[in-house]
Structures are given as C-alpha cells and as structure tokens.
Write a protein that holds these residues in place. Sequence first.
Motif, PDB file in Angstrom:
ATOM      1  N   ASP A  32      93.841  31.756 -31.581  1.00  0.00           N
ATOM      2  CA  ASP A  32      94.967  31.691 -30.639  1.00  0.00           C
ATOM      3  C   ASP A  32      95.142  30.294 -30.052  1.00  0.00           C
ATOM      4  N   LYS A  33      94.034  29.587 -29.835  1.00  0.00           N
ATOM      5  CA  LYS A  33      94.085  28.226 -29.288  1.00  0.00           C
ATOM      6  C   LYS A  33      94.505  27.196 -30.327  1.00  0.00           C
ATOM      7  N   GLY A  34      94.456  27.575 -31.608  1.00  0.00           N
ATOM      8  CA  GLY A  34      94.792  26.631 -32.668  1.00  0.00           C
ATOM      9  C   GLY A  34      93.612  25.808 -33.151  1.00  0.00           C
ATOM     10  N   ALA A  35      92.406  26.193 -32.758  1.00  0.00           N
ATOM     11  CA  ALA A  35      91.204  25.457 -33.171  1.00  0.00           C
ATOM     12  C   ALA A  35      90.684  25.921 -34.523  1.00  0.00           C
ATOM     13  N   VAL A  36      91.031  27.166 -34.880  1.00  0.00           N
ATOM     14  CA  VAL A  36      90.553  27.764 -36.135  1.00  0.00           C
ATOM     15  C   VAL A  36      91.731  28.386 -36.855  1.00  0.00           C
ATOM     16  N   LYS A  37      91.688  28.300 -38.178  1.00  0.00           N
ATOM     17  CA  LYS A  37      92.708  28.927 -39.025  1.00  0.00           C
ATOM     18  C   LYS A  37      92.034  30.056 -39.795  1.00  0.00           C
ATOM     19  N   ARG A  38      92.704  31.190 -39.858  1.00  0.00           N
ATOM     20  CA  ARG A  38      92.201  32.346 -40.608  1.00  0.00           C
ATOM     21  C   ARG A  38      92.932  32.435 -41.926  1.00  0.00           C
ATOM     22  N   GLU A  39      92.175  32.647 -42.997  1.00  0.00           N
ATOM     23  CA  GLU A  39      92.763  32.818 -44.325  1.00  0.00           C
ATOM     24  C   GLU A  39      92.295  34.145 -44.903  1.00  0.00           C
ATOM     25  N   ASP A  40      93.208  34.861 -45.506  1.00  0.00           N
ATOM     26  CA  ASP A  40      92.862  36.122 -46.162  1.00  0.00           C
ATOM     27  C   ASP A  40      92.958  35.935 -47.659  1.00  0.00           C
ATOM     28  N   PRO A  41      92.312  36.744 -48.479  1.00  0.00           N
ATOM     29  CA  PRO A  41      91.442  37.854 -48.079  1.00  0.00           C
ATOM     30  C   PRO A  41      90.087  37.354 -47.591  1.00  0.00           C
ATOM     31  N   GLY A  42      89.409  38.208 -46.868  1.00  0.00           N
ATOM     32  CA  GLY A  42      88.044  37.919 -46.470  1.00  0.00           C
ATOM     33  C   GLY A  42      87.876  37.357 -45.078  1.00  0.00           C
ATOM     34  N   PHE A  43      88.997  37.223 -44.314  1.00  0.00           N
ATOM     35  CA  PHE A  43      88.901  36.692 -42.945  1.00  0.00           C
ATOM     36  C   PHE A  43      88.088  35.400 -42.964  1.00  0.00           C
ATOM     37  N   LEU A  44      88.498  34.481 -43.842  1.00  0.00           N
ATOM     38  CA  LEU A  44      87.833  33.184 -43.934  1.00  0.00           C
ATOM     39  C   LEU A  44      88.305  32.288 -42.798  1.00  0.00           C
ATOM     40  N   CYS A  45      87.361  31.645 -42.155  1.00  0.00           N
ATOM     41  CA  CYS A  45      87.670  30.806 -40.997  1.00  0.00           C
ATOM     42  C   CYS A  45      87.411  29.340 -41.326  1.00  0.00           C
ATOM     43  N   LYS A  46      88.314  28.487 -40.846  1.00  0.00           N
ATOM     44  CA  LYS A  46      88.227  27.049 -41.097  1.00  0.00           C
ATOM     45  C   LYS A  46      88.644  26.316 -39.818  1.00  0.00           C
ATOM     46  N   ALA A  47      87.903  25.279 -39.457  1.00  0.00           N
ATOM     47  CA  ALA A  47      88.238  24.495 -38.261  1.00  0.00           C
ATOM     48  C   ALA A  47      89.540  23.730 -38.473  1.00  0.00           C
ATOM     49  N   CYS A  48      90.389  23.731 -37.457  1.00  0.00           N
ATOM     50  CA  CYS A  48      91.649  22.984 -37.492  1.00  0.00           C
ATOM     51  C   CYS A  48      91.584  21.740 -36.617  1.00  0.00           C
ATOM     52  N   ILE A  49      90.464  21.544 -35.957  1.00  0.00           N
ATOM     53  CA  ILE A  49      90.293  20.411 -35.062  1.00  0.00           C
ATOM     54  C   ILE A  49      88.916  19.816 -35.351  1.00  0.00           C
ATOM     55  N   SER A  50      88.844  18.495 -35.383  1.00  0.00           N
ATOM     56  CA  SER A  50      87.578  17.846 -35.731  1.00  0.00           C
ATOM     57  C   SER A  50      86.621  17.829 -34.545  1.00  0.00           C
ATOM     58  N   LYS A  51      85.349  17.697 -34.863  1.00  0.00           N
ATOM     59  CA  LYS A  51      84.334  17.604 -33.827  1.00  0.00           C
ATOM     60  C   LYS A  51      84.579  16.377 -32.953  1.00  0.00           C
ATOM     61  N   ARG A  52      84.949  15.261 -33.566  1.00  0.00           N
ATOM     62  CA  ARG A  52      85.213  14.030 -32.808  1.00  0.00           C
ATOM     63  C   ARG A  52      86.366  14.229 -31.822  1.00  0.00           C
ATOM     64  N   THR A  53      87.406  14.926 -32.234  1.00  0.00           N
ATOM     65  CA  THR A  53      88.536  15.188 -31.343  1.00  0.00           C
ATOM     66  C   THR A  53      88.092  16.010 -30.137  1.00  0.00           C
ATOM     67  N   VAL A  54      87.292  17.053 -30.396  1.00  0.00           N
ATOM     68  CA  VAL A  54      86.787  17.891 -29.305  1.00  0.00           C
ATOM     69  C   VAL A  54      85.886  17.072 -28.384  1.00  0.00           C
ATOM     70  N   GLN A  55      85.038  16.238 -28.960  1.00  0.00           N
ATOM     71  CA  GLN A  55      84.166  15.378 -28.143  1.00  0.00           C
ATOM     72  C   GLN A  55      84.993  14.469 -27.240  1.00  0.00           C
ATOM     73  N   ASN A  56      86.042  13.887 -27.791  1.00  0.00           N
ATOM     74  CA  ASN A  56      86.902  12.993 -26.997  1.00  0.00           C
ATOM     75  C   ASN A  56      87.598  13.743 -25.868  1.00  0.00           C
ATOM     76  N   ILE A  57      88.116  14.931 -26.154  1.00  0.00           N
ATOM     77  CA  ILE A  57      88.801  15.736 -25.138  1.00  0.00           C
ATOM     78  C   ILE A  57      87.826  16.125 -24.026  1.00  0.00           C
ATOM     79  N   GLU A  58      86.644  16.607 -24.423  1.00  0.00           N
ATOM     80  CA  GLU A  58      85.671  17.064 -23.427  1.00  0.00           C
ATOM     81  C   GLU A  58      85.097  15.897 -22.613  1.00  0.00           C
TER      82      GLU A  58
END
Length: 121
Positions: A52-78
């Motif tokens: 919902d936040k846009g940090a993860v993307k879900r792909e089917d089949p299999g409810f595969l999860c993939k990050a949509c935001i990099s660790k560096r971006t999150v580190q900078n924001i935090e």
Amino acid sequence: MSEIRLHEGELNIMELLWSNKVLAAKDIAKIIKEYIGWEKNTTYTVINRLIDKGAVKREDPGFLCKACISKRTVQNIETKALFNKLYNGSLNTFLTEYLKNQTLSPAEILELERIISEQKL
C-alpha cells in the motif's frame, strides 16, 4: 510521490527483499517466523502495508514480492527524518555534538578532511 517512511517491522521484511531480490510471501513468513517469531497473518499484514505504501510490488502467481525502493533511498529518508527530529535539520549541530564525544583515528580524521575538501569544490 511522498517519501516512504518505514517502521522497524517493515524494515525487517525490506532487508530480506533487498538481500534476495524476489521472495514469495510464504517464504518471507517462514523466515520472519524463525527469526522474529511473527505468525503468518502478521507478516502478511505488514507485506500488504508495504504494498500500500509503494515500497513493495506483488507479482502473481505465487504472491512474489519485490522491493520498489532501494535501501539507500530508505536510509536517506530515515536519516533526514532523524536529523529533523533530533537536531532541527542541522547537520552542523549533529556533527559538532557527535564528534565532541568521539575519539577519531588519524585515518578517520583524514577521511573527514577529504570529504569536506571535496564539498568545497
């Protein structure tokens, strides 16, 4: 797009995704259960919040999860949020207070001087 802020539980899941690129939600739930003790429903709730936040993307089949935001971006924001909260956004105040309480090696001092001289250019 607004900045994505993540809490500690969300960061645990993001760390798995940053390390593994793509994981099925069921595999995330197994790993989180083993290391943190969360039940599957809790993990799925947090995964859905990340989607919902846009940090993860879900792909089917299999409810595969993939990050949509990099660790560096999150580190900078935090980091920016922490500076704003604790030091009114002042890097100077933070560095002054932090460095007063540190014992720096000659190599660390040289590295800091190098970084500062690059900023002058």
